[in-house]
Design a protein around this motif. Structure first.
Motif, PDB file in Angstrom:
ATOM      1  N   ASP A  13       0.949  -1.234  -0.009  1.00 49.52           N
ATOM      2  CA  ASP A  13       0.015  -0.115   0.011  1.00 49.52           C
ATOM      3  C   ASP A  13       0.971   1.369   0.014  1.00 49.52           C
ATOM      4  OD1 ASP A  13      -2.298  -1.547  -0.291  1.00 49.52           O
ATOM      5  OD2 ASP A  13      -2.680  -1.450   1.852  1.00 49.52           O
ATOM      6  N   PRO A  14       1.880   1.438   0.952  1.00 51.33           N
ATOM      7  CA  PRO A  14       2.701   2.532   0.817  1.00 51.33           C
ATOM      8  C   PRO A  14       3.182   2.817  -0.599  1.00 51.33           C
ATOM      9  CG  PRO A  14       3.094   1.318   2.908  1.00 51.33           C
ATOM     10  CD  PRO A  14       2.321   0.578   1.680  1.00 51.33           C
ATOM     11  N   LYS A  15       3.736   1.841  -1.451  1.00 53.47           N
ATOM     12  CA  LYS A  15       4.485   1.910  -2.606  1.00 53.47           C
ATOM     13  C   LYS A  15       3.347   2.338  -3.585  1.00 53.47           C
ATOM     14  CE  LYS A  15       8.220   0.758  -4.240  1.00 53.47           C
ATOM     15  NZ  LYS A  15       9.283   1.570  -4.420  1.00 53.47           N
ATOM     16  N   ARG A  16       2.023   1.686  -3.691  1.00 50.05           N
ATOM     17  CA  ARG A  16       1.026   2.021  -4.453  1.00 50.05           C
ATOM     18  C   ARG A  16       0.862   3.336  -4.257  1.00 50.05           C
ATOM     19  NH1 ARG A  16      -2.768  -1.509  -6.629  1.00 50.05           N
ATOM     20  NH2 ARG A  16      -1.982  -3.223  -5.215  1.00 50.05           N
ATOM     21  N   GLU A  17       0.381   3.900  -3.028  1.00 48.89           N
ATOM     22  CA  GLU A  17       0.247   5.269  -2.745  1.00 48.89           C
ATOM     23  C   GLU A  17       1.333   6.286  -3.281  1.00 48.89           C
ATOM     24  OE1 GLU A  17      -0.886   5.618   1.349  1.00 48.89           O
ATOM     25  OE2 GLU A  17      -2.421   4.185   1.334  1.00 48.89           O
ATOM     26  N   ALA A  18       2.457   6.119  -3.157  1.00 49.78           N
ATOM     27  CA  ALA A  18       3.493   6.842  -3.798  1.00 49.78           C
ATOM     28  C   ALA A  18       3.358   6.824  -5.000  1.00 49.78           C
ATOM     29  CB  ALA A  18       5.035   6.210  -3.251  1.00 49.78           C
ATOM     30  N   ILE A  19       3.387   5.603  -5.832  1.00 46.47           N
ATOM     31  CA  ILE A  19       3.122   5.719  -7.328  1.00 46.47           C
ATOM     32  C   ILE A  19       1.972   6.682  -7.656  1.00 46.47           C
ATOM     33  CG2 ILE A  19       2.825   4.365  -9.118  1.00 46.47           C
ATOM     34  CD1 ILE A  19       4.261   2.255  -7.766  1.00 46.47           C
ATOM     35  N   GLY A  25       0.951  13.998  -9.361  1.00 42.68           N
ATOM     36  CA  GLY A  25       1.739  15.208  -9.358  1.00 42.68           C
ATOM     37  C   GLY A  25       2.257  15.502 -10.810  1.00 42.68           C
ATOM     38  N   LEU A  26       2.670  14.424 -11.482  1.00 39.36           N
ATOM     39  CA  LEU A  26       3.019  14.489 -12.814  1.00 39.36           C
ATOM     40  C   LEU A  26       2.003  15.127 -14.013  1.00 39.36           C
ATOM     41  CD1 LEU A  26       5.491  14.203 -14.825  1.00 39.36           C
ATOM     42  CD2 LEU A  26       4.730  11.793 -15.178  1.00 39.36           C
ATOM     43  N   LYS A  27       0.827  14.524 -13.580  1.00 41.89           N
ATOM     44  CA  LYS A  27      -0.137  14.793 -14.631  1.00 41.89           C
ATOM     45  C   LYS A  27      -0.593  16.420 -14.125  1.00 41.89           C
ATOM     46  CE  LYS A  27      -2.440  10.514 -14.851  1.00 41.89           C
ATOM     47  NZ  LYS A  27      -3.694   9.732 -14.250  1.00 41.89           N
ATOM     48  N   SER A  31      -0.311  19.079 -17.053  1.00 46.34           N
ATOM     49  CA  SER A  31      -1.593  19.371 -17.600  1.00 46.34           C
ATOM     50  C   SER A  31      -1.510  21.093 -17.677  1.00 46.34           C
ATOM     51  CB  SER A  31      -2.512  18.976 -16.460  1.00 46.34           C
ATOM     52  OG  SER A  31      -2.561  19.768 -15.623  1.00 46.34           O
ATOM     53  N   THR A  32      -0.827  21.636 -17.224  1.00 48.50           N
ATOM     54  CA  THR A  32      -0.860  23.249 -17.395  1.00 48.50           C
ATOM     55  C   THR A  32       0.072  23.651 -18.580  1.00 48.50           C
ATOM     56  OG1 THR A  32       1.043  23.569 -15.904  1.00 48.50           O
ATOM     57  CG2 THR A  32      -1.148  23.528 -14.873  1.00 48.50           C
ATOM     58  N   LEU A  33       0.817  22.704 -19.040  1.00 48.31           N
ATOM     59  CA  LEU A  33       1.789  22.887 -20.197  1.00 48.31           C
ATOM     60  C   LEU A  33       1.227  22.277 -21.402  1.00 48.31           C
ATOM     61  CD1 LEU A  33       5.109  22.263 -18.226  1.00 48.31           C
ATOM     62  CD2 LEU A  33       3.928  24.386 -18.551  1.00 48.31           C
ATOM     63  N   LEU A  34       0.540  21.346 -21.447  1.00 43.20           N
ATOM     64  CA  LEU A  34       0.201  20.547 -22.526  1.00 43.20           C
ATOM     65  C   LEU A  34      -1.143  20.918 -23.274  1.00 43.20           C
ATOM     66  CD1 LEU A  34       1.455  16.864 -21.213  1.00 43.20           C
ATOM     67  CD2 LEU A  34       2.924  18.869 -22.064  1.00 43.20           C
ATOM     68  N   ILE A  35      -1.149  20.688 -24.542  1.00 43.65           N
ATOM     69  CA  ILE A  35      -2.352  20.725 -25.374  1.00 43.65           C
ATOM     70  C   ILE A  35      -2.708  19.534 -26.195  1.00 43.65           C
ATOM     71  CG2 ILE A  35      -1.488  23.123 -25.627  1.00 43.65           C
ATOM     72  CD1 ILE A  35      -1.089  22.639 -28.598  1.00 43.65           C
ATOM     73  N   ALA A  36      -3.801  19.594 -26.670  1.00 46.21           N
ATOM     74  CA  ALA A  36      -3.985  18.179 -27.453  1.00 46.21           C
ATOM     75  C   ALA A  36      -4.445  18.773 -29.004  1.00 46.21           C
ATOM     76  CB  ALA A  36      -5.353  17.499 -26.933  1.00 46.21           C
ATOM     77  N   LEU A  37      -3.852  18.100 -29.964  1.00 50.53           N
ATOM     78  CA  LEU A  37      -4.197  18.421 -31.096  1.00 50.53           C
ATOM     79  C   LEU A  37      -5.052  17.174 -32.034  1.00 50.53           C
ATOM     80  CD1 LEU A  37      -0.390  19.179 -32.528  1.00 50.53           C
ATOM     81  CD2 LEU A  37      -2.173  20.775 -31.979  1.00 50.53           C
ATOM     82  N   SER A  38      -5.784  17.685 -32.677  1.00 49.00           N
ATOM     83  CA  SER A  38      -6.658  16.942 -33.402  1.00 49.00           C
ATOM     84  C   SER A  38      -5.860  15.865 -34.557  1.00 49.00           C
ATOM     85  CB  SER A  38      -7.728  17.373 -34.331  1.00 49.00           C
ATOM     86  OG  SER A  38      -7.028  18.031 -35.561  1.00 49.00           O
ATOM     87  N   PRO A  39      -6.034  14.793 -34.853  1.00 55.49           N
ATOM     88  CA  PRO A  39      -5.235  13.945 -35.909  1.00 55.49           C
ATOM     89  C   PRO A  39      -5.351  14.780 -37.216  1.00 55.49           C
ATOM     90  CG  PRO A  39      -7.288  12.675 -34.963  1.00 55.49           C
ATOM     91  CD  PRO A  39      -7.420  13.989 -34.426  1.00 55.49           C
ATOM     92  N   LYS A  40      -6.021  15.533 -37.687  1.00 55.05           N
ATOM     93  CA  LYS A  40      -5.929  16.581 -38.782  1.00 55.05           C
ATOM     94  C   LYS A  40      -4.886  17.422 -38.369  1.00 55.05           C
ATOM     95  CE  LYS A  40      -8.009  19.397 -42.249  1.00 55.05           C
ATOM     96  NZ  LYS A  40      -6.628  19.545 -42.923  1.00 55.05           N
ATOM     97  N   LEU A  89      10.483  18.667 -23.463  1.00 56.02           N
ATOM     98  CA  LEU A  89       9.233  17.709 -23.845  1.00 56.02           C
ATOM     99  C   LEU A  89       9.524  16.522 -24.331  1.00 56.02           C
ATOM    100  CD1 LEU A  89       6.249  20.314 -24.613  1.00 56.02           C
ATOM    101  CD2 LEU A  89       6.888  19.243 -22.302  1.00 56.02           C
ATOM    102  N   HIS A  90      10.596  16.708 -25.144  1.00 56.22           N
ATOM    103  CA  HIS A  90      10.914  15.356 -26.143  1.00 56.22           C
ATOM    104  C   HIS A  90      12.026  14.384 -25.146  1.00 56.22           C
ATOM    105  CE1 HIS A  90      12.091  13.147 -29.414  1.00 56.22           C
ATOM    106  NE2 HIS A  90      13.474  13.156 -29.315  1.00 56.22           N
ATOM    107  N   SER A  91      12.675  14.952 -24.199  1.00 56.83           N
ATOM    108  CA  SER A  91      13.383  14.392 -23.136  1.00 56.83           C
ATOM    109  C   SER A  91      12.592  13.721 -22.065  1.00 56.83           C
ATOM    110  CB  SER A  91      14.149  15.265 -22.509  1.00 56.83           C
ATOM    111  OG  SER A  91      14.873  14.380 -21.568  1.00 56.83           O
ATOM    112  N   ILE A  92      11.563  14.222 -21.677  1.00 50.04           N
ATOM    113  CA  ILE A  92      10.365  13.862 -20.918  1.00 50.04           C
ATOM    114  C   ILE A  92       9.528  12.672 -21.639  1.00 50.04           C
ATOM    115  CG2 ILE A  92       8.137  14.298 -19.604  1.00 50.04           C
ATOM    116  CD1 ILE A  92       9.282  17.006 -19.103  1.00 50.04           C
ATOM    117  N   ALA A  93       9.297  12.942 -22.943  1.00 53.25           N
ATOM    118  CA  ALA A  93       8.728  11.877 -23.700  1.00 53.25           C
ATOM    119  C   ALA A  93       9.330  10.523 -23.979  1.00 53.25           C
ATOM    120  CB  ALA A  93       8.233  12.497 -25.116  1.00 53.25           C
ATOM    121  N   ARG A  94      10.738  10.698 -24.088  1.00 55.89           N
ATOM    122  CA  ARG A  94      11.804   9.558 -24.251  1.00 55.89           C
ATOM    123  C   ARG A  94      11.793   8.763 -22.964  1.00 55.89           C
ATOM    124  NH1 ARG A  94      15.879  12.506 -26.722  1.00 55.89           N
ATOM    125  NH2 ARG A  94      16.790  12.689 -24.773  1.00 55.89           N
ATOM    126  N   ASP A  95      11.819   9.289 -21.717  1.00 53.86           N
ATOM    127  CA  ASP A  95      11.739   8.754 -20.438  1.00 53.86           C
ATOM    128  C   ASP A  95      10.588   8.133 -20.161  1.00 53.86           C
ATOM    129  OD1 ASP A  95      14.257   9.568 -19.965  1.00 53.86           O
ATOM    130  OD2 ASP A  95      13.787  11.434 -18.860  1.00 53.86           O
TER     131      ASP A  95
END
Length: 162
Positions: A13-19, A25-27, A31-40, A89-95
């Motif tokens: 439980d402590p590990k699950r809660e930490a995760i 926190g990451l989301k 979330s304040t930095l990212l946008i969503a684009l349509s497929p087009k 962002l590319h570095s974060i995405a790779r990780d």
């Protein structure tokens, strides 16, 4: 027959809660930095990959050394911000891609081991049911619907008659 157990992952439980806390926190932070684009929108944009970042950086340096050659509509301060954001962002995405790949591999192995073990149990119960072992038939009957179309035609005919 022994089924090899290659993983025995227990998350307390402590590990699950930490995760969960770290994911939240990451989301929240992203979330304040990212946008969503349509497929087009994605399709219509020129894409920058690592191999072309060198081009972008060299061009940026070229403008810095020769500012009179740059068109006035290119805002170099905005280009610099975009370049730095892409690198981060590319570095974060790779990780995250590496992490997601390992998560998927681990989940696949855990699921495979659980499924293989229970498939062995199912086959054992199936045979025990055919052999008339007490208590086996209700277990088998409760599980066999997960495998429609399996078994020989004699079993299907018998099941349909019951």
């Amino acid at each position: 027959m022994t089924i090899e157990n290659r993983i025995n992952l227990v998350v307390d439980d402590p590990k699950r809660e930490a995760i969960e806390t770290n994911l939240t926190g990451l989301k929240t932070e992203l979330s304040t930095l990212l946008i969503a684009l349509s497929p087009k929108q994605k399709k219509d944009l020129p894409k920058l990959g690592e191999h072309m970042m060198d081009f972008v950086e060299r061009s940026y340096e070229g403008v810095g050394k020769n500012p009179t050659l740059a068109p006035s509509y290119i805002k170099m301060d905005e280009v610099k911000v975009d370049m730095e954001a892409w690198k981060l962002l590319h570095s974060i995405a790779r990780d995250l891609e590496q992490l997601v790949s390992m998560l998927n591999d681990t989940a696949t192995l855990c699921g495979s081991e659980a499924y293989s073990s229970m498939l062995s149990f199912y086959n054992y119960i199936k045979q025990a049911s055919k052999d008339g072992v007490p208590g086996a038939k209700p277990l088998y009957d409760g599980l066999k619907h997960y495998f429609p179309g399996t078994g020989n035609s004699k079993d299907k005919t018998k099941d349909n008659e019951e």
